[in-house]
Write an enzyme that holds these catalytic residues in place. Sequence first.
Site, mmCIF file in Angstrom:
data_model
loop_
_atom_site.group_PDB
_atom_site.id
_atom_site.type_symbol
_atom_site.label_atom_id
_atom_site.label_comp_id
_atom_site.label_asym_id
_atom_site.label_seq_id
_atom_site.Cartn_x
_atom_site.Cartn_y
_atom_site.Cartn_z
ATOM 1 N N SER A 149 25.609 43.255 0.200
ATOM 2 C CA SER A 149 24.576 42.413 0.702
ATOM 3 C C SER A 149 23.205 42.458 -0.152
ATOM 4 C CB SER A 149 24.298 42.922 2.082
ATOM 5 O OG SER A 149 25.257 42.507 3.011
ATOM 6 N N ASN A 205 26.721 56.218 7.528
ATOM 7 C CA ASN A 205 25.924 55.743 6.386
ATOM 8 C C ASN A 205 24.716 55.026 6.848
ATOM 9 O OD1 ASN A 205 25.900 52.959 4.988
ATOM 10 N ND2 ASN A 205 27.715 53.214 6.079
ATOM 11 N N MET A 222 22.536 53.258 4.065
ATOM 12 C CA MET A 222 22.166 53.171 2.585
ATOM 13 C C MET A 222 20.653 52.647 2.392
ATOM 14 S SD MET A 222 24.852 54.471 1.446
ATOM 15 C CE MET A 222 24.752 54.357 -0.034
ATOM 16 N N CYS A 234 23.897 44.713 9.871
ATOM 17 C CA CYS A 234 23.541 45.775 9.939
ATOM 18 C C CYS A 234 22.584 46.607 10.522
ATOM 19 C CB CYS A 234 22.460 45.926 8.330
ATOM 20 S SG CYS A 234 22.274 47.637 7.887
ATOM 21 N N LYS A 244 28.722 37.720 9.709
ATOM 22 C CA LYS A 244 29.275 39.010 10.138
ATOM 23 C C LYS A 244 28.639 39.538 11.206
ATOM 24 C CE LYS A 244 31.146 43.506 8.254
ATOM 25 N NZ LYS A 244 31.124 44.344 6.712
ATOM 26 N N ASN A 291 30.941 44.836 11.990
ATOM 27 C CA ASN A 291 30.087 45.644 11.072
ATOM 28 C C ASN A 291 30.302 46.919 11.938
ATOM 29 O OD1 ASN A 291 28.276 46.959 9.394
ATOM 30 N ND2 ASN A 291 27.308 44.995 8.941
ATOM 31 N N GLY A 329 36.782 48.515 3.965
ATOM 32 C CA GLY A 329 35.841 49.010 3.428
ATOM 33 C C GLY A 329 36.136 50.765 3.144
HETATM 34 C C1 DHB Z 1 24.468 49.144 5.461
HETATM 35 C C2 DHB Z 1 24.245 48.152 5.807
HETATM 36 C C3 DHB Z 1 25.299 47.640 6.543
HETATM 37 O O1 DHB Z 1 25.430 46.305 6.917
HETATM 38 C C4 DHB Z 1 26.109 48.537 7.224
HETATM 39 O O2 DHB Z 1 26.921 48.355 8.402
HETATM 40 C C5 DHB Z 1 25.871 49.949 7.045
HETATM 41 C C6 DHB Z 1 24.982 50.423 6.062
HETATM 42 C C7 DHB Z 1 23.444 49.651 4.298
HETATM 43 O O3 DHB Z 1 23.138 49.221 3.285
HETATM 44 O O4 DHB Z 1 22.626 50.596 4.792
#
Ligand code: DHB
Length: 301
Positions: free
Chosen positions: A46, A69, A71, A127, A162, A189, A262
């Site tokens: 993204s 995670n 991130m 997310c 999503k 997600n 994924g």
């Molecule tokens: C992140 C983004 C997402 O959409 C997700 O499901 C998990 C982690 C991220 O970049 O932190």
Amino acid sequence: MVSLKAKVGAMTFDKPGMVASGIMDETGPSMVRMLDCGAGAVVSKSVGLEPNAGHANPCFMETEGGMVNAMGLPNPGIELFEEEMKVAVPHGRIVGSIYGAGPDDFRTLAGKMEDYGACTVELNLSCPHAKGYGMEVGTDPAMVKAIVSAVKSAVSIPVWAKLTPNTHILPDIGRAVQDAGGDAVVAINTLKAMVISPEFARPILSNKFGGLSGKALKPVGVRAVYDLRTVLDIPIVGVGGISTWKDAAEYIMAGASAFQIGSAVLTEGPGVFDTINCGLERFMEEYGYGSISDMEGAAHE
Ligand code: DHB
């Protein structure tokens, strides 16, 4: 001979499995590598309007049946991402994933992704841990409708949304996407999750919580796709915990037209696409399904 071609609305893919956003898709060369490994398309990491460093480490932790995670949506920003798209787009179908705080951000980002040659734009409305982004905008049906409408008025490529499993109104959110003219939903997600270190008496991730992905997520995703299929007419792309052909078949029979992978790209390696494609082909031959669309929604009948 069975056909593995997948059709998501007007868009066709030679293979039904795509790389889900966030894995091996931050750079042009990594996206090309995944296309070479039998993925029908790659969904980019993204991308937002500005460069974003993401969260401090630790931002990833293995857990039972999956991984958690946070991130923090690290990405170089939409302007620099053009360089990665230039490398990847000539090699196959790239779905441009974008995140923003509202309709204006999404409109701008989607226009850029279309200019860069993305075949489709995927809106990250899900997310689980980004302040002001992701599921914070993606769990309000009115906001979802406004975002999808804004993007639809700005681009001519298909618009996928999503969705998050972290809500009890998933069907309402799916309907908001459809009512706004969205071309497909992508479900699901990650699930909001946390891992704690007993020794340190603290959450392990620097962000404290993150998103659970991997095998543990599969039954949740299959149920979400099944539910969405009963209320939506637009196509569904299934994602969440797929690592074998059986997992993919479950999603398709729940109502998905195609699927994304994924975590299994990490756990099984990039060969997972070819392995799943071969398994699906054998199963379809044995059980008399001529195409992916023959199998689609079979569990509802
Ligand atoms: C992140 C983004 C997402 O959409 C997700 O499901 C998990 C982690 C991220 O970049 O932190």
